[in-house]
Design a protein around this motif. Structure first.
Motif, PDB file in Angstrom:
ATOM      1  N   UNK A 118       0.814  -1.209   0.000  1.00 20.80           N
ATOM      2  CA  UNK A 118       0.000   0.000   0.000  1.00 20.80           C
ATOM      3  C   UNK A 118       0.851   1.264   0.000  1.00 20.80           C
ATOM      4  N   UNK A 119       0.318   2.322  -0.579  1.00 21.81           N
ATOM      5  CA  UNK A 119       1.038   3.589  -0.638  1.00 21.81           C
ATOM      6  C   UNK A 119       1.242   4.230   0.712  1.00 21.81           C
ATOM      7  N   UNK A 120       0.516   3.767   1.724  1.00 22.30           N
ATOM      8  CA  UNK A 120       0.669   4.330   3.061  1.00 22.30           C
ATOM      9  C   UNK A 120       1.867   3.744   3.799  1.00 22.30           C
ATOM     10  N   UNK A 121       2.534   2.756   3.207  1.00 22.82           N
ATOM     11  CA  UNK A 121       3.687   2.121   3.842  1.00 22.82           C
ATOM     12  C   UNK A 121       4.973   2.822   3.442  1.00 22.82           C
ATOM     13  N   UNK A 122       6.050   2.493   4.130  1.00 27.01           N
ATOM     14  CA  UNK A 122       7.365   3.007   3.774  1.00 27.01           C
ATOM     15  C   UNK A 122       7.717   2.557   2.360  1.00 27.01           C
TER      16      UNK A 122
END
Length: 328
Positions: free
Chosen positions: A299-303
């Motif tokens: 996901x784009x919310x991860x590092x």
């Protein structure tokens, strides 16, 4: 054993987090109020794979605390994870090497979790022998304390590893059925899909009989070594019912990557007592499929470093398994 490649980015430098000054002013003020004095220094955590705020804060009065925070609208999953971790930490047996929670708060559209600060560092690779021993000893204490699944934790309705395996961990079967694209595999292993499916499919049954609790996400970056050389265990969001040998496998992936005798480390650790003879192989098969497959859908919310680390972890799992199975 021959050492394999190091991780793509050191575990102590994988995070991409907001700085203290970028948090809403109302949130910073509220945190300072709860800490009893304004915050004058924030040391942002470099380890981890989420984009949530996480830092050791120092106040004008000299107090120290570790605070995690996430925006409720932009990072709802992180908010849920932090709230779940707060509930778990509040119920862990006293005396375990885990940070103790202080408080939570909602302010300015953010959720914050405050813990006691641990003055320590993430173990570096290659493993220092003393730090590895401290980590394995510390986990033995945790596994023993959680073997009876303390009643306060059971009341949280924690998931079971057997169910998590069916729902989220077993991917080779999906690849074999054509429901998931096959990840890149070394040439000697491209014809081993039937064996990988067979091995990973044993994990749920092996886990089903476990009555104790496990950390559920035991990696090097969830360990801190304090000034006295003691290991502390962090990030308890994924506590679940399961066998402690599964935690041991995820922890020892980095030991295998260092060229250490990970088989022996697993076999002589108390957490592996009573494990089925091929529990290590079943776990490695499941982990290799999980890491290699999910690396393609981070996901784009991860590092931004998470996909490379997932691939690396999958490669170590698969290489370790292939060596044990004689596939190479």
């Amino acid at each position: 054993m021959t050492p394999t490649s190091p991780p793509p980015v050191p575990y102590h430098a994988t995070a991409r987090r907001p700085e203290w000054a970028t948090l809403p002013a109302a949130l910073r003020t509220a945190i300072g109020d709860r800490l009893g004095a304004p915050v004058v220094e924030a040391r942002v955590a470099g380890a981890g794979f989420t984009r949530g705020f996480a830092a050791v804060l120092r106040t004008a009065a000299g107090g120290r605390a570790f605070v995690k925070a996430a925006a409720t609208a932009e990072q709802p999953r992180l908010v849920d994870w932090y709230a779940r971790e707060a509930a778990i930490l509040d119920r862990l047996p006293a005396g375990l090497p885990a940070p103790r929670p202080r408080w939570t708060l909602h302010e300015a559209g953010w959720f914050a979790l405050c813990l006691d600060a641990v003055d320590g560092h993430t173990p570096r690779l290659p493993w220092d022998p003393a730090e590895l021993t401290a980590t394995l000893t510390g986990y033995a204490d945790i596994a023993a304390a959680l073997a009876g699944a303390p009643s306060g934790l059971r009341e949280l309705g924690l998931p079971h590893l057997a169910d998590l395996a069916h729902d989220d961990i077993l991917w080779w079967g999906e690849v074999a059925a054509g429901r998931e694209p096959a990840p890149p595999l070394p040439a000697p292993l491209r014809d081993r899909l039937p064996e990988l499916v067979a091995l990973e499919s044993r994990l749920p049954a092996y886990a089903a009989g476990a009555t104790g609790l496990i950390h559920g996400d035991l990696r090097l970056d969830n360990v801190l070594i304090d000034g006295a050389g003691r290991a502390w265990f962090c990030d308890w969001t994924w506590l679940c019912q399961g066998p402690p040998w599964f935690d041991l496998v995820t922890l020892l992936l980095t030991a295998y990557a260092d060229g250490l005798d990970a088989d022996a480390l697993f076999a002589r650790h108390p957490a592996s007592a009573g494990a089925p003879p091929d529990a290590l192989d079943a776990s490695l098969a499941a982990l290799s499929g999980y890491f290699l497959t999910t690396a393609a859908s981070t996901p784009g919310t991860a590092s931004p470093h998470l996909p490379a680390h997932q691939r690396w972890s999958g490669e170590q799992s698969l290489d370790w398994l292939a060596r044990r199975q004689g596939w190479t």
